[in-house]
Design a protein around this motif. Structure first.
Motif, PDB file in Angstrom:
ATOM      1  N   LEU A  81      11.142 -10.777  65.660  1.00  0.00           N
ATOM      2  CA  LEU A  81      11.552 -10.189  66.935  1.00  0.00           C
ATOM      3  C   LEU A  81      10.383 -10.171  67.926  1.00  0.00           C
ATOM      4  CD1 LEU A  81      13.831  -8.851  68.513  1.00  0.00           C
ATOM      5  CD2 LEU A  81      13.210  -6.682  67.428  1.00  0.00           C
ATOM      6  N   ALA A  82       9.197  -9.830  67.451  1.00  0.00           N
ATOM      7  CA  ALA A  82       8.010  -9.832  68.309  1.00  0.00           C
ATOM      8  C   ALA A  82       7.716 -11.239  68.812  1.00  0.00           C
ATOM      9  CB  ALA A  82       6.812  -9.275  67.542  1.00  0.00           C
ATOM     10  N   ASN A  83       7.811 -12.225  67.937  1.00  0.00           N
ATOM     11  CA  ASN A  83       7.584 -13.626  68.352  1.00  0.00           C
ATOM     12  C   ASN A  83       8.595 -14.066  69.411  1.00  0.00           C
ATOM     13  OD1 ASN A  83       5.393 -13.897  66.629  1.00  0.00           O
ATOM     14  ND2 ASN A  83       6.619 -14.765  64.972  1.00  0.00           N
ATOM     15  N   PHE A  84       9.842 -13.679  69.232  1.00  0.00           N
ATOM     16  CA  PHE A  84      10.886 -14.021  70.198  1.00  0.00           C
ATOM     17  C   PHE A  84      10.571 -13.400  71.565  1.00  0.00           C
ATOM     18  CE2 PHE A  84      14.844 -12.836  72.352  1.00  0.00           C
ATOM     19  CZ  PHE A  84      15.380 -14.087  72.580  1.00  0.00           C
ATOM     20  N   CYS A  85      10.164 -12.137  71.539  1.00  0.00           N
ATOM     21  CA  CYS A  85       9.834 -11.454  72.800  1.00  0.00           C
ATOM     22  C   CYS A  85       8.661 -12.129  73.505  1.00  0.00           C
ATOM     23  CB  CYS A  85       9.516  -9.983  72.545  1.00  0.00           C
ATOM     24  SG  CYS A  85      10.954  -8.997  72.100  1.00  0.00           S
ATOM     25  N   MET A  86       7.670 -12.543  72.745  1.00  0.00           N
ATOM     26  CA  MET A  86       6.520 -13.225  73.349  1.00  0.00           C
ATOM     27  C   MET A  86       6.935 -14.580  73.935  1.00  0.00           C
ATOM     28  SD  MET A  86       3.236 -12.174  70.994  1.00  0.00           S
ATOM     29  CE  MET A  86       3.946 -12.483  69.395  1.00  0.00           C
ATOM     30  N   GLN A  87       7.867 -15.272  73.268  1.00  0.00           N
ATOM     31  CA  GLN A  87       8.366 -16.548  73.791  1.00  0.00           C
ATOM     32  C   GLN A  87       9.110 -16.337  75.110  1.00  0.00           C
ATOM     33  OE1 GLN A  87      10.742 -18.205  70.656  1.00  0.00           O
ATOM     34  NE2 GLN A  87       8.981 -19.039  69.550  1.00  0.00           N
ATOM     35  N   VAL A  88       9.928 -15.279  75.156  1.00  0.00           N
ATOM     36  CA  VAL A  88      10.671 -14.976  76.380  1.00  0.00           C
ATOM     37  C   VAL A  88       9.698 -14.675  77.517  1.00  0.00           C
ATOM     38  CG1 VAL A  88      12.201 -13.275  77.481  1.00  0.00           C
ATOM     39  CG2 VAL A  88      12.782 -14.205  75.224  1.00  0.00           C
ATOM     40  N   GLN A  89       8.660 -13.881  77.207  1.00  0.00           N
ATOM     41  CA  GLN A  89       7.685 -13.517  78.238  1.00  0.00           C
ATOM     42  C   GLN A  89       6.903 -14.728  78.752  1.00  0.00           C
ATOM     43  OE1 GLN A  89       5.703 -10.343  75.973  1.00  0.00           O
ATOM     44  NE2 GLN A  89       6.145  -9.010  77.731  1.00  0.00           N
ATOM     45  N   SER A  90       6.610 -15.661  77.872  1.00  0.00           N
ATOM     46  CA  SER A  90       5.802 -16.819  78.285  1.00  0.00           C
ATOM     47  C   SER A  90       6.638 -17.966  78.848  1.00  0.00           C
ATOM     48  CB  SER A  90       4.954 -17.314  77.100  1.00  0.00           C
ATOM     49  OG  SER A  90       5.790 -17.811  76.085  1.00  0.00           O
ATOM     50  N   ASN A  91       7.941 -17.845  78.784  1.00  0.00           N
ATOM     51  CA  ASN A  91       8.828 -18.900  79.289  1.00  0.00           C
ATOM     52  C   ASN A  91       8.889 -18.816  80.821  1.00  0.00           C
ATOM     53  OD1 ASN A  91      10.923 -20.589  80.016  1.00  0.00           O
ATOM     54  ND2 ASN A  91      12.273 -19.917  78.354  1.00  0.00           N
ATOM     55  N   LYS A 140      11.801 -10.756  81.415  1.00  0.00           N
ATOM     56  CA  LYS A 140      10.435 -10.625  80.899  1.00  0.00           C
ATOM     57  C   LYS A 140      10.068  -9.155  80.695  1.00  0.00           C
ATOM     58  CE  LYS A 140       8.494 -14.926  82.676  1.00  0.00           C
ATOM     59  NZ  LYS A 140       7.448 -15.554  83.486  1.00  0.00           N
ATOM     60  N   GLN A 141      10.500  -8.291  81.602  1.00  0.00           N
ATOM     61  CA  GLN A 141      10.207  -6.856  81.475  1.00  0.00           C
ATOM     62  C   GLN A 141      10.939  -6.265  80.272  1.00  0.00           C
ATOM     63  OE1 GLN A 141       7.885  -5.045  83.160  1.00  0.00           O
ATOM     64  NE2 GLN A 141       8.370  -3.558  81.572  1.00  0.00           N
ATOM     65  N   LEU A 142      12.188  -6.661  80.082  1.00  0.00           N
ATOM     66  CA  LEU A 142      12.936  -6.192  78.907  1.00  0.00           C
ATOM     67  C   LEU A 142      12.264  -6.660  77.613  1.00  0.00           C
ATOM     68  CD1 LEU A 142      16.645  -6.749  80.035  1.00  0.00           C
ATOM     69  CD2 LEU A 142      15.520  -4.549  79.594  1.00  0.00           C
ATOM     70  N   ALA A 143      11.821  -7.899  77.593  1.00  0.00           N
ATOM     71  CA  ALA A 143      11.125  -8.428  76.413  1.00  0.00           C
ATOM     72  C   ALA A 143       9.836  -7.653  76.169  1.00  0.00           C
ATOM     73  CB  ALA A 143      10.838  -9.916  76.582  1.00  0.00           C
ATOM     74  N   VAL A 181      10.817  -4.285  74.637  1.00  0.00           N
ATOM     75  CA  VAL A 181      11.200  -4.457  73.224  1.00  0.00           C
ATOM     76  C   VAL A 181       9.954  -4.710  72.385  1.00  0.00           C
ATOM     77  CG1 VAL A 181      12.440  -5.938  71.593  1.00  0.00           C
ATOM     78  CG2 VAL A 181      13.555  -5.220  73.709  1.00  0.00           C
ATOM     79  N   LEU A 182       9.041  -5.536  72.887  1.00  0.00           N
ATOM     80  CA  LEU A 182       7.809  -5.826  72.152  1.00  0.00           C
ATOM     81  C   LEU A 182       6.995  -4.552  71.933  1.00  0.00           C
ATOM     82  CD1 LEU A 182       6.074  -7.997  70.831  1.00  0.00           C
ATOM     83  CD2 LEU A 182       5.001  -8.392  73.065  1.00  0.00           C
ATOM     84  N   GLN A 191       8.217  -1.521  71.630  1.00  0.00           N
ATOM     85  CA  GLN A 191       8.916  -0.766  70.586  1.00  0.00           C
ATOM     86  C   GLN A 191       8.688  -1.380  69.203  1.00  0.00           C
ATOM     87  OE1 GLN A 191      10.476   2.226  70.967  1.00  0.00           O
ATOM     88  NE2 GLN A 191       9.613   2.077  73.027  1.00  0.00           N
ATOM     89  N   VAL A 192       8.667  -2.692  69.142  1.00  0.00           N
ATOM     90  CA  VAL A 192       8.400  -3.382  67.875  1.00  0.00           C
ATOM     91  C   VAL A 192       6.995  -3.037  67.390  1.00  0.00           C
ATOM     92  CG1 VAL A 192       8.023  -5.650  66.818  1.00  0.00           C
ATOM     93  CG2 VAL A 192      10.054  -5.245  68.197  1.00  0.00           C
ATOM     94  N   ASP A 193       6.017  -3.036  68.299  1.00  0.00           N
ATOM     95  CA  ASP A 193       4.642  -2.671  67.924  1.00  0.00           C
ATOM     96  C   ASP A 193       4.590  -1.267  67.350  1.00  0.00           C
ATOM     97  OD1 ASP A 193       3.635  -5.134  68.658  1.00  0.00           O
ATOM     98  OD2 ASP A 193       2.910  -4.448  70.632  1.00  0.00           O
ATOM     99  N   LYS A 194       5.307  -0.320  67.992  1.00  0.00           N
ATOM    100  CA  LYS A 194       5.344   1.062  67.489  1.00  0.00           C
ATOM    101  C   LYS A 194       5.968   1.120  66.097  1.00  0.00           C
ATOM    102  CE  LYS A 194       5.605   3.414  71.946  1.00  0.00           C
ATOM    103  NZ  LYS A 194       6.454   4.250  72.821  1.00  0.00           N
ATOM    104  N   ALA A 195       7.038   0.336  65.894  1.00  0.00           N
ATOM    105  CA  ALA A 195       7.709   0.324  64.587  1.00  0.00           C
ATOM    106  C   ALA A 195       6.790  -0.231  63.507  1.00  0.00           C
ATOM    107  CB  ALA A 195       8.997  -0.481  64.663  1.00  0.00           C
ATOM    108  N   ILE A 196       6.053  -1.275  63.854  1.00  0.00           N
ATOM    109  CA  ILE A 196       5.146  -1.881  62.867  1.00  0.00           C
ATOM    110  C   ILE A 196       4.049  -0.896  62.482  1.00  0.00           C
ATOM    111  CG2 ILE A 196       3.417  -3.702  62.539  1.00  0.00           C
ATOM    112  CD1 ILE A 196       5.355  -5.570  64.106  1.00  0.00           C
ATOM    113  N   VAL A 197       3.521  -0.173  63.450  1.00  0.00           N
ATOM    114  CA  VAL A 197       2.511   0.852  63.161  1.00  0.00           C
ATOM    115  C   VAL A 197       3.116   1.939  62.266  1.00  0.00           C
ATOM    116  CG1 VAL A 197       1.103   2.687  64.177  1.00  0.00           C
ATOM    117  CG2 VAL A 197       1.101   0.400  65.200  1.00  0.00           C
ATOM    118  N   SER A 198       4.387   2.255  62.513  1.00  0.00           N
ATOM    119  CA  SER A 198       5.048   3.287  61.697  1.00  0.00           C
ATOM    120  C   SER A 198       5.211   2.872  60.244  1.00  0.00           C
ATOM    121  CB  SER A 198       6.419   3.634  62.281  1.00  0.00           C
ATOM    122  OG  SER A 198       6.271   4.244  63.522  1.00  0.00           O
TER     123      SER A 198
END
Length: 172
Positions: free
Chosen positions: A49-59, A67-70, A73-74, A76-83
């Motif tokens: 999911l993080a990779n997908f968000c980064m692809q959307v942002q760099s597209n 891009k803002q939504l991505a 989400v990114l 939130q994904v970072d927070k989840a991974i830390v959790s």
């Protein structure tokens, strides 16, 4: 195989204690094994999911809102991974319990070791040396210094409350 005791057999409490300790070790091990694969799958999914968000942002074809939504989400994904750190700590604690129960089962099943204060002291030293998480060591010290289980857990809960809001990363 029957789970009931035969009243005509003499019960060896040490052997039964060792068997019950071994059962608990096996239960902890199987629970940890099941949890590890689930956590791995979740981690992989979040990474995808993080990779997908980064692809959307760099597209360059993505609009600013997408891009803002991505980016959101990114975040939130970072927070989840830390959790997911909780699982690492839980896994390490359960691994220590598993190892300590195995050592205790070995000690109580051996008549010579059971009566040896040196072997009991060695067991305590091995258990103490196995802790790499500060709160585990504090709980160990509290219990061995005479605190009740409730007092040791209260100490642990206070330490957790003190660290809430801080990003405490215990390296192990």
């Amino acid at each position: 195989m029957s789970n009931e005791f035969n009243p005509n057999e003499q019960l060896c409490f040490r052997a039964e204690t060792a068997k019950l300790l071994a059962l608990n070790v096996a239960q902890i091990h199987s629970g940890m094994h099941e949890g590890e694969s689930s956590i791995e799958q979740l981690g992989d999914s979040f990474q995808d999911l993080a990779n997908f968000c980064m692809q959307v942002q760099s597209n360059p074809d993505s609009d600013q809102e997408t891009k803002q939504l991505a980016a959101n989400v990114l975040g939130q994904v970072d927070k989840a991974i830390v959790s997911f750190q909780f699982y690492d700590r839980l896994s390490q604690r359960l691994s220590h319990v598993q190892s300590n129960l195995s050592l205790l089962a070995e000690l109580v099943s051996d008549n010579e070791k059971l009566e040896s204060s040196d072997d009991w002291r060695l067991l305590r030293d091995k258990i103490s040396a196995s802790y790499t998480i500060e709160t585990e060591q504090e709980m160990h010290d509290a219990i061995l210094n005479g605190a009740s289980i409730e007092e040791a857990l209260s100490l642990f809960k206070r330490r957790l409350q003190e660290s809430e809001g801080e990003q405490v990363v215990e390296l192990f």
